[in-house]
Motif scaffolding. Structure first.
Motif, PDB file in Angstrom:
ATOM      1  N   LEU A  89       0.520  -1.477   0.449  1.00  0.00           N
ATOM      2  CA  LEU A  89      -0.322   0.030   0.373  1.00  0.00           C
ATOM      3  C   LEU A  89       0.399   1.668  -0.178  1.00  0.00           C
ATOM      4  O   LEU A  89       0.648   2.604  -0.700  1.00  0.00           O
ATOM      5  CB  LEU A  89      -0.863   0.039   1.635  1.00  0.00           C
ATOM      6  N   HIS A  90       2.236   1.673   0.270  1.00  0.00           N
ATOM      7  CA  HIS A  90       3.073   1.968   1.225  1.00  0.00           C
ATOM      8  C   HIS A  90       3.474   2.653  -0.584  1.00  0.00           C
ATOM      9  O   HIS A  90       3.569   3.567  -1.112  1.00  0.00           O
ATOM     10  CB  HIS A  90       3.770   1.891   1.847  1.00  0.00           C
ATOM     11  N   ARG A  91       3.401   1.679  -1.720  1.00  0.00           N
ATOM     12  CA  ARG A  91       4.577   1.608  -2.820  1.00  0.00           C
ATOM     13  C   ARG A  91       3.212   2.339  -3.533  1.00  0.00           C
ATOM     14  O   ARG A  91       3.629   3.106  -4.635  1.00  0.00           O
ATOM     15  CB  ARG A  91       5.005   0.091  -2.968  1.00  0.00           C
ATOM     16  N   GLN A  92       2.116   1.903  -3.112  1.00  0.00           N
ATOM     17  CA  GLN A  92       0.781   2.368  -4.414  1.00  0.00           C
ATOM     18  C   GLN A  92       1.096   3.545  -3.804  1.00  0.00           C
ATOM     19  O   GLN A  92      -0.263   4.831  -4.553  1.00  0.00           O
ATOM     20  CB  GLN A  92       0.057   1.799  -4.158  1.00  0.00           C
ATOM     21  N   ASP A 168      -4.783   4.826   8.248  1.00  0.00           N
ATOM     22  CA  ASP A 168      -5.483   5.285   7.312  1.00  0.00           C
ATOM     23  C   ASP A 168      -5.989   4.996   6.776  1.00  0.00           C
ATOM     24  O   ASP A 168      -7.115   4.926   5.738  1.00  0.00           O
ATOM     25  CB  ASP A 168      -5.414   7.038   8.107  1.00  0.00           C
ATOM     26  N   TYR A 169      -4.748   4.693   5.846  1.00  0.00           N
ATOM     27  CA  TYR A 169      -5.268   4.854   4.154  1.00  0.00           C
ATOM     28  C   TYR A 169      -5.541   3.112   3.978  1.00  0.00           C
ATOM     29  O   TYR A 169      -6.865   2.276   3.045  1.00  0.00           O
ATOM     30  CB  TYR A 169      -4.160   5.322   3.396  1.00  0.00           C
ATOM     31  N   ASN A 173      -8.985   1.478   2.553  1.00  0.00           N
ATOM     32  CA  ASN A 173      -8.524   0.760   1.619  1.00  0.00           C
ATOM     33  C   ASN A 173      -9.559  -0.422   1.544  1.00  0.00           C
ATOM     34  O   ASN A 173     -10.050  -1.212   0.682  1.00  0.00           O
ATOM     35  CB  ASN A 173      -6.731   0.692   0.863  1.00  0.00           C
ATOM     36  N   ARG A 174      -9.330  -0.908   2.862  1.00  0.00           N
ATOM     37  CA  ARG A 174      -9.646  -2.795   3.088  1.00  0.00           C
ATOM     38  C   ARG A 174     -11.565  -2.164   3.209  1.00  0.00           C
ATOM     39  O   ARG A 174     -12.064  -3.421   3.092  1.00  0.00           O
ATOM     40  CB  ARG A 174      -9.533  -2.780   4.669  1.00  0.00           C
TER      41      ARG A 174
END
Length: 183
Positions: A89-92, A168-169, A173-174
């Motif tokens: 998720l960090h990379r996205q 939070d993201y 996303n979940r």
């Protein structure tokens, strides 16, 4: 178990730090379920049923640690998967133009990540794992009532901001509420 279930739903970052602490607690009691029951679980103000549920959960974790070869160090596969999910998720988020505040927070933290990696043993670990290592290390220092230096406290403050945003993201996303990752 009770704490982990709630944290998994509400704060994945705190969940991961909690699970690392549980791994270390299990190690501190020699991966012995008997000792965990007698010296650890009995101290809690739980009903007998809650204690049994907690012991069962710890027993499952002990079995997993034995099977996965992390009795002495390392993390359970379930925790590694959580970390991989956060790294992805960090990379996205970094690759998308829709999250400039996350990118700004990341670039504030990047010098600390580089410094921590240069001091660390495993220079191949991901950036988010490096952040979690720092947070966990400071958490352990504070639990031991040891002093945290000014520069370390500043780094941890910035890392906490980034990890908080990532959390939070992750939750958005979940829940299917995060848009813009594919752009």
């Amino acid at each position: 178990m009770f704490i982990s279930q709630e944290l998994r739903k509400t704060n994945i970052a705190e969940y991961l730090l909690y699970m690392w602490q549980v791994e270390d607690t299990i190690r501190a009691f020699g991966c012995s379920l008997t000792r965990l029951r007698r010296e650890y679980v009995e101290r809690f103000d739980y009903t007998e049923e809650q204690k049994e549920d907690y012991i069962d959960w710890l027993g499952n974790l002990v079995n997993m640690m034995n099977r996965e070869g992390c009795r002495e160090s390392g993390h359970l596969q379930i925790n590694k998967v959580t970390l991989i999910t956060l790294e992805d998720l960090h990379r996205q988020l970094l690759n998308s133009t829709k999250f400039p505040f996350y990118n700004a927070a990341y670039y504030k933290v990047l010098p600390f990540i580089v410094e921590l990696r240069n001091k660390g043993v495993d220079k191949q670990e991901g950036e988010i794992e490096t952040c979690f290592d720092a947070l966990y290390g400071v958490m352990m220092l504070r639990l031991q009532k040891k002093e945290v230096g000014t520069s370390t406290a500043h780094a941890v403050k910035e890392i906490t901001t980034l990890v908080g945003m990532l959390n939070d993201y992750y939750l958005k996303n979940r829940n299917g509420e995060l848009e813009g990752l594919d752009e």
